[in-house]
Design a protein around this motif. Structure first.
Motif, PDB file in Angstrom:
ATOM      1  N   LYS A   1       2.162 -15.757  13.402  1.00  0.00           N
ATOM      2  CA  LYS A   1       2.898 -14.542  13.000  1.00  0.00           C
ATOM      3  C   LYS A   1       2.844 -14.330  11.492  1.00  0.00           C
ATOM      4  O   LYS A   1       2.755 -13.188  11.016  1.00  0.00           O
ATOM      5  CB  LYS A   1       4.351 -14.651  13.448  1.00  0.00           C
ATOM      6  N   GLU A   2       2.918 -15.417  10.747  1.00  0.00           N
ATOM      7  CA  GLU A   2       2.900 -15.304   9.291  1.00  0.00           C
ATOM      8  C   GLU A   2       1.555 -14.776   8.800  1.00  0.00           C
ATOM      9  O   GLU A   2       1.480 -14.105   7.762  1.00  0.00           O
ATOM     10  CB  GLU A   2       3.208 -16.670   8.670  1.00  0.00           C
ATOM     11  N   HIS A   3       0.448 -15.072   9.507  1.00  0.00           N
ATOM     12  CA  HIS A   3      -0.885 -14.609   9.089  1.00  0.00           C
ATOM     13  C   HIS A   3      -1.163 -13.138   9.467  1.00  0.00           C
ATOM     14  O   HIS A   3      -2.022 -12.488   8.871  1.00  0.00           O
ATOM     15  CB  HIS A   3      -1.971 -15.504   9.738  1.00  0.00           C
ATOM     16  N   TRP A   4      -0.482 -12.579  10.443  1.00  0.00           N
ATOM     17  CA  TRP A   4      -0.777 -11.207  10.923  1.00  0.00           C
ATOM     18  C   TRP A   4      -0.549 -10.145   9.858  1.00  0.00           C
ATOM     19  O   TRP A   4      -1.433  -9.287   9.655  1.00  0.00           O
ATOM     20  CB  TRP A   4       0.053 -10.905  12.169  1.00  0.00           C
ATOM     21  N   PRO A   5       0.553 -10.122   9.138  1.00  0.00           N
ATOM     22  CA  PRO A   5       0.753  -9.063   8.126  1.00  0.00           C
ATOM     23  C   PRO A   5      -0.353  -9.089   7.085  1.00  0.00           C
ATOM     24  O   PRO A   5      -0.803  -8.029   6.610  1.00  0.00           O
ATOM     25  CB  PRO A   5       2.117  -9.399   7.514  1.00  0.00           C
ATOM     26  N   LEU A   6      -0.777 -10.220   6.662  1.00  0.00           N
ATOM     27  CA  LEU A   6      -1.826 -10.301   5.650  1.00  0.00           C
ATOM     28  C   LEU A   6      -3.121  -9.681   6.152  1.00  0.00           C
ATOM     29  O   LEU A   6      -3.821  -8.963   5.411  1.00  0.00           O
ATOM     30  CB  LEU A   6      -2.069 -11.772   5.276  1.00  0.00           C
ATOM     31  N   LEU A   7      -3.436  -9.965   7.408  1.00  0.00           N
ATOM     32  CA  LEU A   7      -4.677  -9.417   7.974  1.00  0.00           C
ATOM     33  C   LEU A   7      -4.555  -7.918   8.213  1.00  0.00           C
ATOM     34  O   LEU A   7      -5.480  -7.129   7.918  1.00  0.00           O
ATOM     35  CB  LEU A   7      -4.988 -10.141   9.298  1.00  0.00           C
ATOM     36  N   LYS A   8      -3.361  -7.520   8.752  1.00  0.00           N
ATOM     37  CA  LYS A   8      -3.159  -6.100   9.075  1.00  0.00           C
ATOM     38  C   LYS A   8      -3.173  -5.245   7.814  1.00  0.00           C
ATOM     39  O   LYS A   8      -3.736  -4.124   7.804  1.00  0.00           O
ATOM     40  CB  LYS A   8      -1.834  -5.955   9.803  1.00  0.00           C
ATOM     41  N   ASN A   9      -2.578  -5.701   6.746  1.00  0.00           N
ATOM     42  CA  ASN A   9      -2.436  -4.896   5.516  1.00  0.00           C
ATOM     43  C   ASN A   9      -3.572  -5.154   4.533  1.00  0.00           C
ATOM     44  O   ASN A   9      -3.489  -4.764   3.351  1.00  0.00           O
ATOM     45  CB  ASN A   9      -1.096  -5.222   4.843  1.00  0.00           C
ATOM     46  N   GLU A  10      -4.584  -5.803   4.958  1.00  0.00           N
ATOM     47  CA  GLU A  10      -5.717  -6.086   4.070  1.00  0.00           C
ATOM     48  C   GLU A  10      -6.389  -4.757   3.673  1.00  0.00           C
ATOM     49  O   GLU A  10      -6.707  -3.925   4.529  1.00  0.00           O
ATOM     50  CB  GLU A  10      -6.716  -6.982   4.787  1.00  0.00           C
ATOM     51  N   VAL A  11      -6.577  -4.462   2.316  1.00  0.00           N
ATOM     52  CA  VAL A  11      -7.150  -3.217   1.787  1.00  0.00           C
ATOM     53  C   VAL A  11      -8.664  -3.312   1.798  1.00  0.00           C
ATOM     54  O   VAL A  11      -9.198  -4.333   1.382  1.00  0.00           O
ATOM     55  CB  VAL A  11      -6.649  -2.962   0.347  1.00  0.00           C
ATOM     56  N   ILE A  12      -9.337  -2.217   2.245  1.00  0.00           N
ATOM     57  CA  ILE A  12     -10.798  -2.164   2.278  1.00  0.00           C
ATOM     58  C   ILE A  12     -11.261  -1.609   0.953  1.00  0.00           C
ATOM     59  O   ILE A  12     -10.987  -0.436   0.609  1.00  0.00           O
ATOM     60  CB  ILE A  12     -11.307  -1.301   3.448  1.00  0.00           C
ATOM     61  N   GLU A  13     -11.952  -2.419   0.134  1.00  0.00           N
ATOM     62  CA  GLU A  13     -12.443  -2.009  -1.178  1.00  0.00           C
ATOM     63  C   GLU A  13     -13.742  -1.221  -1.011  1.00  0.00           C
ATOM     64  O   GLU A  13     -14.539  -1.510  -0.121  1.00  0.00           O
ATOM     65  CB  GLU A  13     -12.687  -3.267  -2.025  1.00  0.00           C
TER      66      GLU A  13
ATOM     67  N   VAL B   1     -15.601  -2.674  10.040  1.00  0.00           N
ATOM     68  CA  VAL B   1     -15.903  -3.284  11.353  1.00  0.00           C
ATOM     69  C   VAL B   1     -15.538  -4.774  11.345  1.00  0.00           C
ATOM     70  O   VAL B   1     -14.977  -5.310  12.315  1.00  0.00           O
ATOM     71  CB  VAL B   1     -17.402  -3.110  11.686  1.00  0.00           C
ATOM     72  N   ASP B   2     -15.819  -5.462  10.241  1.00  0.00           N
ATOM     73  CA  ASP B   2     -15.508  -6.903  10.148  1.00  0.00           C
ATOM     74  C   ASP B   2     -14.013  -7.142  10.248  1.00  0.00           C
ATOM     75  O   ASP B   2     -13.543  -8.074  10.910  1.00  0.00           O
ATOM     76  CB  ASP B   2     -16.057  -7.438   8.817  1.00  0.00           C
ATOM     77  N   LYS B   3     -13.213  -6.236   9.591  1.00  0.00           N
ATOM     78  CA  LYS B   3     -11.755  -6.398   9.621  1.00  0.00           C
ATOM     79  C   LYS B   3     -11.236  -6.204  11.031  1.00  0.00           C
ATOM     80  O   LYS B   3     -10.393  -6.978  11.524  1.00  0.00           O
ATOM     81  CB  LYS B   3     -11.115  -5.415   8.666  1.00  0.00           C
ATOM     82  N   GLU B   4     -11.752  -5.214  11.682  1.00  0.00           N
ATOM     83  CA  GLU B   4     -11.297  -4.948  13.050  1.00  0.00           C
ATOM     84  C   GLU B   4     -11.649  -6.116  13.984  1.00  0.00           C
ATOM     85  O   GLU B   4     -10.870  -6.487  14.866  1.00  0.00           O
ATOM     86  CB  GLU B   4     -11.955  -3.639  13.546  1.00  0.00           C
ATOM     87  N   LYS B   5     -12.827  -6.680  13.743  1.00  0.00           N
ATOM     88  CA  LYS B   5     -13.258  -7.810  14.557  1.00  0.00           C
ATOM     89  C   LYS B   5     -12.302  -8.992  14.377  1.00  0.00           C
ATOM     90  O   LYS B   5     -11.872  -9.651  15.327  1.00  0.00           O
ATOM     91  CB  LYS B   5     -14.687  -8.215  14.179  1.00  0.00           C
ATOM     92  N   ARG B   6     -11.955  -9.254  13.101  1.00  0.00           N
ATOM     93  CA  ARG B   6     -11.064 -10.378  12.817  1.00  0.00           C
ATOM     94  C   ARG B   6      -9.686 -10.138  13.377  1.00  0.00           C
ATOM     95  O   ARG B   6      -9.009 -11.053  13.848  1.00  0.00           O
ATOM     96  CB  ARG B   6     -11.015 -10.620  11.308  1.00  0.00           C
ATOM     97  N   MET B   7      -9.230  -8.916  13.388  1.00  0.00           N
ATOM     98  CA  MET B   7      -7.910  -8.584  13.933  1.00  0.00           C
ATOM     99  C   MET B   7      -7.911  -8.790  15.446  1.00  0.00           C
ATOM    100  O   MET B   7      -6.939  -9.291  16.019  1.00  0.00           O
ATOM    101  CB  MET B   7      -7.535  -7.135  13.577  1.00  0.00           C
ATOM    102  N   ALA B   8      -9.036  -8.412  16.052  1.00  0.00           N
ATOM    103  CA  ALA B   8      -9.145  -8.570  17.510  1.00  0.00           C
ATOM    104  C   ALA B   8      -9.137 -10.060  17.876  1.00  0.00           C
ATOM    105  O   ALA B   8      -8.491 -10.481  18.844  1.00  0.00           O
ATOM    106  CB  ALA B   8     -10.417  -7.894  18.009  1.00  0.00           C
TER     107      ALA B   8
END
Length: 506
Positions: free
Chosen positions: A267-279, A299-306
């Motif tokens: 749970k602690e890792h989810w906010p960091l991944l969800k709010n990660e900014v795409i540069e 696409v990479d961010k979505e993959k990691r979230m999945a």
């Protein structure tokens, strides 16, 4: 039977005799006043043979009242009819020897004398006084060599039946002396062992008496204890099963707790991944990214979230499954069972104590019984050794009696004592005493001593099967005596008479 007969004795410068020849007959009488050289005549024969006087002591044969160049003694005698001529000559202190007139060495002379006579026997037969000058052990040995000791069976025959039976068996394997040593040693050991055995059995009996009286139904107690032990085992089985179930419950709960920790971390890792900014520019070189590169980052961010959601959902699923298992398990409180076990076990405490006391009593009773048996066996062994040692004393006493009887049978008027009984231990020890009419030899008169000596030499002559001449000195002191076997040489004092030698043949 060996027969020795003197024929001719020649003395030259022997003490008081310058030149004397004696012709011996069946009886030779030598008479004269004192200091006429009567005793010197028969004394010369032992000097010739053994260089001693008639008692076996050293003798100086040289003249005492005149001087002479040489001293000579010659004797012609026969042994079983065979003539033998021996001569000893003393010149200037040196001895010369002749055998049948042939000059001989001292060794050869000694050898032929030894072949002809046994020295102790010769002196005892020739001089009736000689035997009594010997040590009692020597006297005893001389007499006993002609009397066989009683055989064991002879002695056993006159012993009490019980002693004879005991010693008879032992004597088949050991000598009497060995039996005595064996049982002296055993008695010594058993004396100490019996004291120790008595002490041990007494101590154990006292310990047994100090134990409380045990009179309980042991078999009933054992049955009751078996029931109690059965109940305890049943309760222990229940507790073991409960512990096994509680172990499964605790293991499942532990797994749920571990999964819960992983879920919290996730749970602690989810906010960091969800709010990660795409540069839209490169983080390294800061150059702007093209649209294709930006799209690849999305696409990479979505993959990691999945992937994250898949793993997180798997943890939730596992936790749910374990909770379902946990709901089916039961956490059992074993303290109640443990208390029941304790109460049941305590109910048998008094029974176990009674059983322990009984076992202790039985063990001590067995030790007492064993100690009593050991004490009895030790006493029996001790008594056996004492009996055997007493039997050996009795055996030796009877043996002494029988041997004394055999020796006594050889004599007519003399009494012979071969053994002496110790006052302290009652043991019979070797001894020797000759008595006449209840008096020891040393207390006999001169005439009694002569008669005792003659009887003794007759016994020795008969037993040794040797007939030899015998010399009786101071014959005037004895008026009557039994004629001895063999030639008789008699010396008598006749006042105011010169030396006179008479030969008398039968």
């Amino acid at each position: 039977m060996r027969k020795i007969e003197f024929q001719t004795l020649t003395l030259k410068n022997f003490k008081s005799h310058r030149n004397l020849t004696v012709e011996f007959g069946d009886t030779t009488q030598i008479t004269g006043d004192n200091a006429q050289g009567k005793s010197t005549i028969p004394e010369s024969i032992p000097w010739l043979l053994y260089n001693t006087d008639a008692l076996g002591s050293k003798l100086d044969p040289t003249p005492v009242t005149y001087e002479a160049d040489e001293t000579k003694v010659s004797l012609l005698f026969s042994v079983d009819g065979k003539p033998v001529f021996l001569e000893r000559v003393l010149k200037k202190g040196k001895a010369h020897y002749y055998i049948n007139e042939v000059p001989s060495k001292a060794k050869d002379f000694t050898e032929i004398v030894e072949q002809l006579f046994d020295k102790e026997l010769f002196f005892s037969l020739f001089n009736p006084n000689y035997f009594f000058t010997l040590h009692y052990e020597k006297q005893r040995a001389i007499i006993l060599q002609y009397v066989t000791a009683p055989a064991n069976k002879e002695v056993l025959k006159v012993l009490p039946e019980s002693q004879a039976a005991e010693l008879g068996e032992l004597l088949k394997k050991h000598s009497l002396s060995d039996i005595e040593e064996i049982h002296k040693e055993n008695k010594k050991k058993k004396d100490k062992a019996y004291i120790a055995a008595q002490s041990r059995s007494r101590t154990l009996k006292e310990q047994l008496e100090q134990l409380p009286s045990v009179n309980v139904p042991i078999e009933s107690i054992k049955v009751e204890l078996a029931q109690i032990d059965k109940q305890v085992r049943e309760k222990e089985n229940l507790m073991d099963n409960a512990i096994d179930k509680n172990q499964a419950f605790n293991n499942t709960q532990a797994k749920i707790n571990a999964l819960q920790d992983q879920i919290e971390i996730s749970k602690e890792h989810w906010p960091l991944l969800k709010n990660e900014v795409i540069e839209d520019s490169c983080k390294t070189c800061k150059r702007p990214l093209d649209e294709e590169s930006v799209e690849a980052v999305k696409v990479d961010k979505e993959k990691r979230m999945a992937e994250y959601q898949g793993k997180h959902n798997e943890l939730l699923k596992q936790r749910a499954e374990l909770k379902t298992q946990l709901e089916k398990l039961e956490l059992i409180d074993v303290s109640e069972i443990r208390e029941e076990i304790r109460e049941i076990d305590e109910s048998g405490h008094s029974l176990r104590e009674a059983l322990r006391t009984h076992s202790q009593f039985e063990l001590l009773q067995e030790q007492v019984n064993a100690a009593v048996v050991d004490e009895k066996e030790t006493l029996d062994s001790l008594n056996t050794s004492i009996f055997i040692l007493d039997s050996i004393k009795a055996f030796r006493a009877k043996e002494a009696e029988l041997q004394a009887e055999k020796v006594q049978a050889l004599f007519t008027t003399l009494s012979i004592r071969l053994f002496k009984k110790n006052k302290g231990d009652g043991e019979y020890k070797p001894d020797f005493e000759i008595e006449m009419d209840g008096k020891g030899y040393s207390k006999l008169s001169l005439s009694e001593g002569i008669r005792a000596g003659l009887e003794l030499r007759e016994v020795l002559s008969k037993q040794s099967e040797v007939i030899s001449p015998v010399f009786i000195d101071n014959a005037e002191s004895i008026t009557k005596f039994k004629e001895p076997t063999g030639q008789l040489i008699i010396s008598r004092v006749v006042a105011d008479q010169e030396l006179k030698i008479e030969r008398v043949d039968a």
